[in-house]
Design a protein around this motif. Structure first.
Motif, mmCIF file in Angstrom:
data_model
loop_
_atom_site.group_PDB
_atom_site.id
_atom_site.type_symbol
_atom_site.label_atom_id
_atom_site.label_comp_id
_atom_site.label_asym_id
_atom_site.label_seq_id
_atom_site.Cartn_x
_atom_site.Cartn_y
_atom_site.Cartn_z
ATOM 1 N N TYR A 195 12.705 56.249 -55.665
ATOM 2 C CA TYR A 195 12.104 56.216 -54.330
ATOM 3 C C TYR A 195 11.003 55.165 -54.290
ATOM 4 O O TYR A 195 10.296 54.949 -55.279
ATOM 5 N N LYS A 251 8.264 58.179 -48.169
ATOM 6 C CA LYS A 251 8.931 57.947 -49.455
ATOM 7 C C LYS A 251 10.405 57.678 -49.185
ATOM 8 O O LYS A 251 11.117 58.538 -48.686
ATOM 9 N N VAL A 252 10.807 56.462 -49.533
ATOM 10 C CA VAL A 252 12.122 55.978 -49.122
ATOM 11 C C VAL A 252 13.118 56.076 -50.275
ATOM 12 O O VAL A 252 12.871 55.523 -51.351
ATOM 13 N N PRO A 253 14.229 56.769 -50.062
ATOM 14 C CA PRO A 253 15.219 56.908 -51.139
ATOM 15 C C PRO A 253 15.882 55.566 -51.456
ATOM 16 O O PRO A 253 15.938 54.677 -50.592
ATOM 17 N N ASP A 302 18.909 54.748 -51.770
ATOM 18 C CA ASP A 302 20.143 54.414 -51.049
ATOM 19 C C ASP A 302 19.929 54.377 -49.535
ATOM 20 O O ASP A 302 20.865 54.523 -48.763
ATOM 21 N N TYR A 303 18.685 54.158 -49.116
ATOM 22 C CA TYR A 303 18.394 54.070 -47.693
ATOM 23 C C TYR A 303 18.915 52.743 -47.162
ATOM 24 O O TYR A 303 18.669 51.695 -47.754
ATOM 25 N N ARG A 328 19.006 51.564 -43.576
ATOM 26 C CA ARG A 328 18.481 50.919 -42.372
ATOM 27 C C ARG A 328 17.465 49.840 -42.740
ATOM 28 O O ARG A 328 16.895 49.875 -43.822
ATOM 29 N N VAL A 332 11.013 54.570 -39.027
ATOM 30 C CA VAL A 332 10.069 55.030 -38.021
ATOM 31 C C VAL A 332 9.300 56.215 -38.604
ATOM 32 O O VAL A 332 9.883 57.145 -39.137
ATOM 33 N N LEU A 385 7.532 59.601 -38.744
ATOM 34 C CA LEU A 385 7.718 60.836 -37.987
ATOM 35 C C LEU A 385 6.434 61.228 -37.249
ATOM 36 O O LEU A 385 6.465 61.758 -36.148
ATOM 37 N N GLU A 423 22.960 60.379 -43.370
ATOM 38 C CA GLU A 423 22.153 59.276 -43.888
ATOM 39 C C GLU A 423 21.169 59.830 -44.903
ATOM 40 O O GLU A 423 20.874 61.018 -44.893
ATOM 41 N N SER A 424 20.635 58.957 -45.761
ATOM 42 C CA SER A 424 19.589 59.401 -46.668
ATOM 43 C C SER A 424 18.320 59.674 -45.873
ATOM 44 O O SER A 424 17.916 58.852 -45.058
ATOM 45 N N MET A 425 17.714 60.822 -46.141
ATOM 46 C CA MET A 425 16.513 61.170 -45.373
ATOM 47 C C MET A 425 15.257 60.613 -46.039
ATOM 48 O O MET A 425 15.198 60.423 -47.246
ATOM 49 N N ILE A 426 14.244 60.387 -45.207
ATOM 50 C CA ILE A 426 12.951 59.906 -45.680
ATOM 51 C C ILE A 426 12.082 61.133 -45.973
ATOM 52 O O ILE A 426 12.158 62.139 -45.270
ATOM 53 N N TYR A 435 12.905 63.996 -43.189
ATOM 54 C CA TYR A 435 13.427 63.759 -41.852
ATOM 55 C C TYR A 435 14.397 62.594 -41.863
ATOM 56 O O TYR A 435 14.413 61.778 -42.789
ATOM 57 N N VAL A 491 15.779 59.232 -40.043
ATOM 58 C CA VAL A 491 15.376 58.196 -39.098
ATOM 59 C C VAL A 491 16.450 58.021 -38.015
ATOM 60 O O VAL A 491 16.161 57.686 -36.873
ATOM 61 N N GLY A 492 17.697 58.324 -38.380
ATOM 62 C CA GLY A 492 18.793 58.172 -37.426
ATOM 63 C C GLY A 492 18.669 59.121 -36.242
ATOM 64 O O GLY A 492 18.799 58.713 -35.088
ATOM 65 N N MET A 547 16.073 61.719 -36.061
ATOM 66 C CA MET A 547 14.728 62.290 -36.032
ATOM 67 C C MET A 547 14.742 63.825 -36.177
ATOM 68 O O MET A 547 13.834 64.516 -35.729
ATOM 69 N N VAL A 565 14.364 67.225 -38.487
ATOM 70 C CA VAL A 565 13.442 67.518 -39.576
ATOM 71 C C VAL A 565 13.927 68.723 -40.379
ATOM 72 O O VAL A 565 14.379 69.711 -39.817
#
Lengths: 438, 133, 184
Positions: free
Chosen positions: A401, A413-415, A417-418, A420, A424, A426, B8-11, B22, B24-25, B27, B29
């Motif tokens: 991450y 915290k970005v995985p 395999d993200y 995009r 954004v 939350l 999708e992979s969540m943040i 959550y 991003v695609g 929103m 949670v």
């Protein structure tokens, strides 16, 4: 530093020999009994053992790390843990820094693997990082490096393989007794050898039941003593027996149990994860000595950190008259080693009484000087919550991450395999380019 | 972890020592078990247990059934005891999934007058995500 | 004929023995050098960390000028020190200066919460530990080597080929050395 490894080698031979004897006996008797030839049984036993040994020798380390769910970390993931391992590498004169793994598990524990000191690995659970302070963590790491230096990691995995082979053999025997065992009896029932057959069959049955238990006892006896020796090594490396003592105490009172654990992997951990009443006395069936005894011994070392101090404390606490430390080790430079003072201990006066002793005045026996604590400041998170945060972040990072601090105060915290291109938040709705994560 | 809706992979978002997942695609949670209580506790609000008690929703729920992002089991469709918003809950109790905007609706309709206080408290953690669209 | 052979044999044996002793001394001296280079790596690491630390502290506690300058002076002195004995004194002085810096930092909660400061503090603590642990190995090596240079018969070889005894590495922290003084 290798005194114990050398003496262990001799004892290992005895344990391995006993185990091998049991394996041969089982193979022979079962072969005779079920396939009418002892040779077949021996061959089966041998093949199982060789295959498992080859796997354990070449892949044991990786298999073990994988089944425990361990993730390798880099220095930036958890600098303090990394520093401690490097410090202990220096103190123990290990030829290379072990690889460091984190297991996401709230139960505090640790283990070491690797057949050679220059390609070993140390794994700790997130629970361990959350519960222990720096000195305690150093004690646990020193104990694990003690296992590596004393060659326990190699020996216990090889012995574990033999135990595994015996368990598998007895399992095969048990099954064939139900499915194929009857055929033979009808063919030989009326012959003169009938009585011998009955005796052999009973012997086979008894062996089938007893061998795994016996093998386990040999295995446990071997592992228990090694725990004490690794504690003694840890005291020498850190010069601070209290660090490990207090760590063991904290680990043993933790109510949380490890998730991924079984009979064979249990002895690899600092504290036996399967034991029910952790403070119980030593018994034949425990993989680890009683934690209470280990803590008591470390605390009775009376200002010393060397083998002689540990040996004296061991005898005083357990009431045994036999030495735990091999006599050859008691003659080395590490027999008498003074402890260093604890960082936050106001009574201590680092740098005066200990460092004053000029080494030349100490003669050859007391060649090792104490490691005086030069600085009082130990930097680590103060609140439990901050410590948990640090550990969790290390786990995220070990899984690849990447982090983005958002100006609104949140951390994203970005995985790995993200996909995009942007993220954004939350909380505040801000857009961050995914490439800004680090 | 994968979003149960978009795959999708969540943040992971962390604020004040609490972590949420959550997507991003969409929103949406994901709350791990106990995380809502933890949030409210940290904001000094004793958790109004009646606000978030759930019953199994009527079976003709129009929404697709979704897998739990943690354990993979198909999630149950549930409603707050006194509300109509349909949520997804893990049958093994791993946590609850809220589609975008659902958190706000749930609190509004089931906590009654206390809803505003709860909303205010949660805004600390969720901020914009709770704003009226 | 046999007499000459015997004589030559004794000479050859003697030469091999001397070579053996000489090589033994070289091996020990190299061990000392190697152990010292380990310490040297850590000392350099320590010196490299200090300018960063001073910069970070400056941002929060700029008017603690005296303390900061003392740390920089001690650091610059330590960088120029050569040899274990001199380095030991210089590092001791540096440790003393650092101690007072961290004592000063206690009064600045913002500084103490600064991530960069915490990271530097951890690195410095670890470096100190490493110095302390590698010092053990170094002093062990020096002890072995020095004993060999002093004991018969290696001391003869040591004298002939100029094997000088090595210095031990001791860190003396100034403040603590002064405390036990009693005057009447």
């Amino acid at each position: 530093m290798w005194e114990i490894a050398r003496s262990n080698k001799r004892k290992s031979v005895i344990f391995v020999f006993l185990m091998a004897l049991l394996l041969v006996l089982m193979g022979g008797v079962f072969g005779e009994h079920f396939a009418q030839s002892a040779e077949t049984g021996l061959l089966v036993a041998f093949v199982i053992w060789v295959i498992l040994s080859i796997i354990a020798y070449f892949q044991g380390r990786n298999v073990f790390l994988a089944v425990s769910g361990a993730h390798k970390i880099r220095k930036e993931d958890h600098p303090r843990l990394f520093n401690i391992v490097e410090e202990m590498t220096i103190a123990s004169l290990l030829p290379a820094i072990p690889e460091i793994y984190i297991i996401d598990d709230p139960a505090p524990n640790a283990f070491a693997v690797g057949r050679k000191p220059d390609s070993a690995a140390v794994a700790v659970t997130s629970g361990l990082l959350n519960t222990l302070n720096r000195d305690e963590l150093q004690g646990v790491i020193a104990h694990e490096i003690g296992h590596i230096i004393n060659r326990d990691t190699l020996f216990m995995s090889m012995l574990g393989v033999m135990l595994g082979s015996i368990v598998i053999l007895s399992e095969i025997a048990r099954r064939s007794l139900f499915f194929g065992g009857g055929r033979r009896r009808t063919r030989t029932s009326s012959s003169g050898g009938g009585q011998i057959q009955v005796i052999l069959m009973i012997a086979g049955l008894v062996l089938m039941l007893l061998a795994p238990i016996l093998a386990r006892l040999i295995y446990l006896a071997a592992s228990r003593k090694r725990e004490y020796l690794a504690d003694a090594s840890a005291a020498i490396f850190t010069r601070l027996p209290e660090g490990l003592a207090s760590a063991l105490e904290k680990i043993s009172v933790s109510p949380i149990r490890l998730r991924k654990i079984n009979q064979v992997t249990a002895p690899m951990y600092t504290i036996n994860p399967l034991q029910n009443m952790k403070l119980a006395e030593d018994s034949l069936f425990s993989t680890h000595p009683s934690t209470l005894n280990r803590v008591r011994i470390l605390r009775s070392m009376a200002g010393g950190s060397g083998y002689d101090a540990y040996d004296a404390a061991f005898r005083a606490v357990t009431g045994q008259t036999r030495a735990i430390i091999p006599p050859s080790a008691l003659k080395t430079a590490h027999a008498t080693v003074p402890s260093r003072s604890r960082r936050s201990d106001p009574k201590s006066d680092p740098g005066t009484d200990q460092t004053k002793q000029a080494p030349s005045a100490m003669g050859m026996a007391g060649a090792v000087l104490t490691a005086a604590v030069l600085m009082d400041a130990a930097a680590e998170p103060v609140t439990p919550a901050a410590k948990v945060r640090e550990t969790t972040d290390a786990i995220w990072k070990s899984r690849g991450y990447r982090f983005i601090p958002c100006p609104c105060g949140a951390a994203l915290k970005v995985p790995p395999d993200y996909r995009r291109t942007d993220i954004v938040c939350l909380r505040c709705g801000r857009k961050h380019p995914a490439a800004s994560a680090s | 972890m994968e979003c149960p809706v978009c795959r999708e992979s969540m943040i992971v978002i962390e604020y004040d020592d609490i972590e949420l997942d959550y997507c991003v695609g969409c929103m949406g949670v994901w709350f791990d078990a106990g995380e809502i209580e933890l949030m409210l506790g940290k904001s000094g609000i004793p958790f109004p247990s009646e606000a978030l008690r759930f019953r199994v929703a009527d079976t003709d729920a129009r929404e697709l059934r979704r897998p739990c992002p943690l354990c993979g089991k198909t999630m149950q469709k549930v409603c707050p005891e006194h509300g109509r918003v349909i949520l997804d809950r893990c049958p093994a109790g791993e946590g609850i999934w809220f589609d975008a905007g659902e958190i706000r609706e749930v609190i509004k309709e089931s906590a009654g007058a206390a809803g505003d206080i709860v909303l205010g408290a949660l805004r600390r953690y969720l901020g914009e995500a709770l704003a009226e669209k | 004929m046999t007499g000459i052979l015997l004589f030559l044999g004794i000479i050859a044996g003697l030469v091999i023995w001397v070579f053996g002793m000489y090589n033994g001394l070289v091996r020990l001296r190299n061990a000392v050098k190697n152990a010292w280079s380990q310490i040297d790596v850590q000392l350099k690491r320590r010196h490299d960390l200090i300018p960063n630390l001073v910069e970070t502290v400056k941002g929060y506690a700029a008017h603690e000028k005296d303390t900061l300058e003392r740390v920089i002076a001690a650091r610059n002195f330590a960088v120029t020190a050569s040899g274990p004995a001199e380095a030991g004194k210089a590092e001791g002085a540096l440790t003393g200066a650092l101690k007072s810096l961290f004592a000063v930092a206690e009064a600045y909660p913002d500084l103490k919460a600064n991530q960069n400061f915490l990271a530097l503090q951890e690195e410095l603590t670890s470096t100190e530990n490493r110095i302390a642990f590698s010092r053990q190995a170094y002093n062990d090596a020096v002890m072995q080597y020095n004993n060999k240079t002093e004991m018969v018969p290696t001391n003869i070889i040591a004298g002939m080929f100029n094997f000088k005894p090595s210095e031990f590495f001791e860190i003396e922290i100034p403040e603590e050395r002064q405390t036990p003084k009693v005057s009447f």
